[in-house]
Design an enzyme around this catalytic site. Sequence first.
Site, short mmCIF file in Angstrom:
data_model
loop_
_atom_site.label_atom_id
_atom_site.label_comp_id
_atom_site.label_asym_id
_atom_site.label_seq_id
_atom_site.Cartn_x
_atom_site.Cartn_y
_atom_site.Cartn_z
N HIS A 25 0.91 -1.24 0.01
CA HIS A 25 -0.12 0.11 0.07
C HIS A 25 0.92 1.35 -0.03
O HIS A 25 1.67 1.64 0.98
CB HIS A 25 -1.06 0.00 1.25
CG HIS A 25 -2.22 -1.04 1.09
ND1 HIS A 25 -1.90 -2.46 1.35
CD2 HIS A 25 -3.26 -0.93 0.71
CE1 HIS A 25 -2.82 -2.99 0.93
NE2 HIS A 25 -4.04 -2.10 0.77
N HIS A 32 -5.90 -5.24 -6.37
CA HIS A 32 -5.91 -6.34 -5.36
C HIS A 32 -7.20 -6.72 -4.73
O HIS A 32 -8.25 -5.87 -4.94
CB HIS A 32 -4.91 -6.36 -4.35
CG HIS A 32 -5.08 -5.39 -3.40
ND1 HIS A 32 -4.67 -3.76 -3.53
CD2 HIS A 32 -5.63 -5.18 -2.11
CE1 HIS A 32 -5.04 -3.28 -2.58
NE2 HIS A 32 -5.49 -3.86 -1.64
N CYS A 67 -13.48 -4.34 7.06
CA CYS A 67 -13.16 -4.36 5.79
C CYS A 67 -11.74 -5.29 6.05
O CYS A 67 -11.40 -5.31 7.22
CB CYS A 67 -13.01 -3.25 5.00
SG CYS A 67 -11.96 -1.71 5.95
N HIS A 69 -8.78 -8.04 3.62
CA HIS A 69 -8.15 -8.59 2.53
C HIS A 69 -8.25 -10.06 2.75
O HIS A 69 -7.53 -10.61 3.65
CB HIS A 69 -6.62 -8.13 2.25
CG HIS A 69 -6.60 -6.81 2.16
ND1 HIS A 69 -6.56 -5.86 3.18
CD2 HIS A 69 -6.45 -5.96 1.20
CE1 HIS A 69 -6.34 -4.73 2.72
NE2 HIS A 69 -6.34 -4.74 1.48
N GLU A 87 -11.70 -7.73 14.22
CA GLU A 87 -11.98 -6.39 14.59
C GLU A 87 -12.93 -5.96 15.55
O GLU A 87 -12.67 -5.18 16.28
CB GLU A 87 -12.26 -5.80 13.20
CG GLU A 87 -11.21 -5.75 12.16
CD GLU A 87 -11.67 -4.90 11.10
OE1 GLU A 87 -12.60 -3.85 11.16
OE2 GLU A 87 -10.90 -4.99 9.94
N TYR A 104 -12.92 -0.10 -6.66
CA TYR A 104 -12.68 1.33 -6.66
C TYR A 104 -11.31 1.79 -6.40
O TYR A 104 -10.46 0.83 -6.17
CB TYR A 104 -13.55 1.98 -5.10
CG TYR A 104 -12.56 1.64 -3.96
CD1 TYR A 104 -11.95 2.57 -3.47
CD2 TYR A 104 -12.52 0.50 -3.29
CE1 TYR A 104 -11.25 2.36 -2.20
CE2 TYR A 104 -12.26 0.06 -2.13
CZ TYR A 104 -11.32 0.99 -1.55
OH TYR A 104 -10.70 0.63 -0.45
N GLU A 114 -5.68 3.40 -2.91
CA GLU A 114 -6.32 2.13 -2.59
C GLU A 114 -6.72 1.63 -3.95
O GLU A 114 -7.30 2.63 -4.71
CB GLU A 114 -7.44 2.43 -1.55
CG GLU A 114 -7.04 2.32 -0.17
CD GLU A 114 -6.60 0.93 0.40
OE1 GLU A 114 -6.50 -0.14 -0.38
OE2 GLU A 114 -6.48 0.87 1.56
N GLU A 116 -8.77 -1.49 -5.37
CA GLU A 116 -9.33 -2.66 -4.82
C GLU A 116 -10.57 -3.39 -5.70
O GLU A 116 -11.47 -2.38 -6.04
CB GLU A 116 -9.61 -2.53 -3.34
CG GLU A 116 -8.49 -2.24 -2.32
CD GLU A 116 -8.82 -2.27 -0.84
OE1 GLU A 116 -7.93 -2.49 -0.20
OE2 GLU A 116 -10.20 -1.78 -0.72
N TRP A 161 -14.31 4.86 0.08
CA TRP A 161 -15.17 3.53 -0.42
C TRP A 161 -16.44 3.65 0.41
O TRP A 161 -17.30 2.98 -0.43
CB TRP A 161 -14.34 2.32 -0.11
CG TRP A 161 -13.71 1.98 1.44
CD1 TRP A 161 -14.70 1.31 2.32
CD2 TRP A 161 -12.88 2.53 2.08
NE1 TRP A 161 -14.06 1.41 3.24
CE2 TRP A 161 -12.82 2.21 3.22
CE3 TRP A 161 -11.65 3.31 1.61
CZ2 TRP A 161 -11.96 2.33 4.27
CZ3 TRP A 161 -10.54 3.67 2.68
CH2 TRP A 161 -10.73 3.11 3.94
#
Length: 192
Positions: A25, A32, A67, A69, A87, A104, A114, A116, A161
């Site tokens: 990043h 990704h 959110c 990955h 989280e 986005y 970002e 993604e 996002w």
Amino acid sequence: MAVEEIVLLNADDEAVGTAPKAASHHRDTPYHLAFSCYVVDTEGRVLITRRALSKRTFPGVWTGSCCGHPGPGEGLRDAVLRRLQDELGISGVSLTSVLPAFQYRAVAEDGTLENERCPVVRADVPAGTPVRRNPDEVEDAEWWTWRQCLDLAARPEASPWYRLQLAELAPLGEPHEWPDAGTATLPPALGW
């Protein structure tokens, strides 16, 4: 501690490799795989979170519930369940695919990009579900009405996002009404 890896994608959303998340990043972040999740309770409230101030990218912005990955070989469902637990301490949810084709690009104040493919899911929970936020990930977590969620999308403290997702989610009605969009348009690199 293992280094968290992201799944790199080509223009057809096919996996073309992996890379360490933290090192990937930057101002030229490769395209990704990611996901976003909105936790909705039986009273129609949405769990909205503020990213930890210590986060390297987009610290302190308000956004959806969770959110993350998906790791290499990890399905969307397993990735969402893992991050909800990590989280927010939330488990035992029912998941629905609502925006499987969402993607986005957004640039942070420090220039970090970002980039993604970011399917969006809803996680349904009973009212009163306890939230145990991980302070390394989440600064604040609050149950909001849908009207409050819509209002946030117009404010600068919302993540980019989140604003883009709300533009697609708002026409679908109240969060508990969002239809199951299925999994056919998930990226080839990601199973359910």
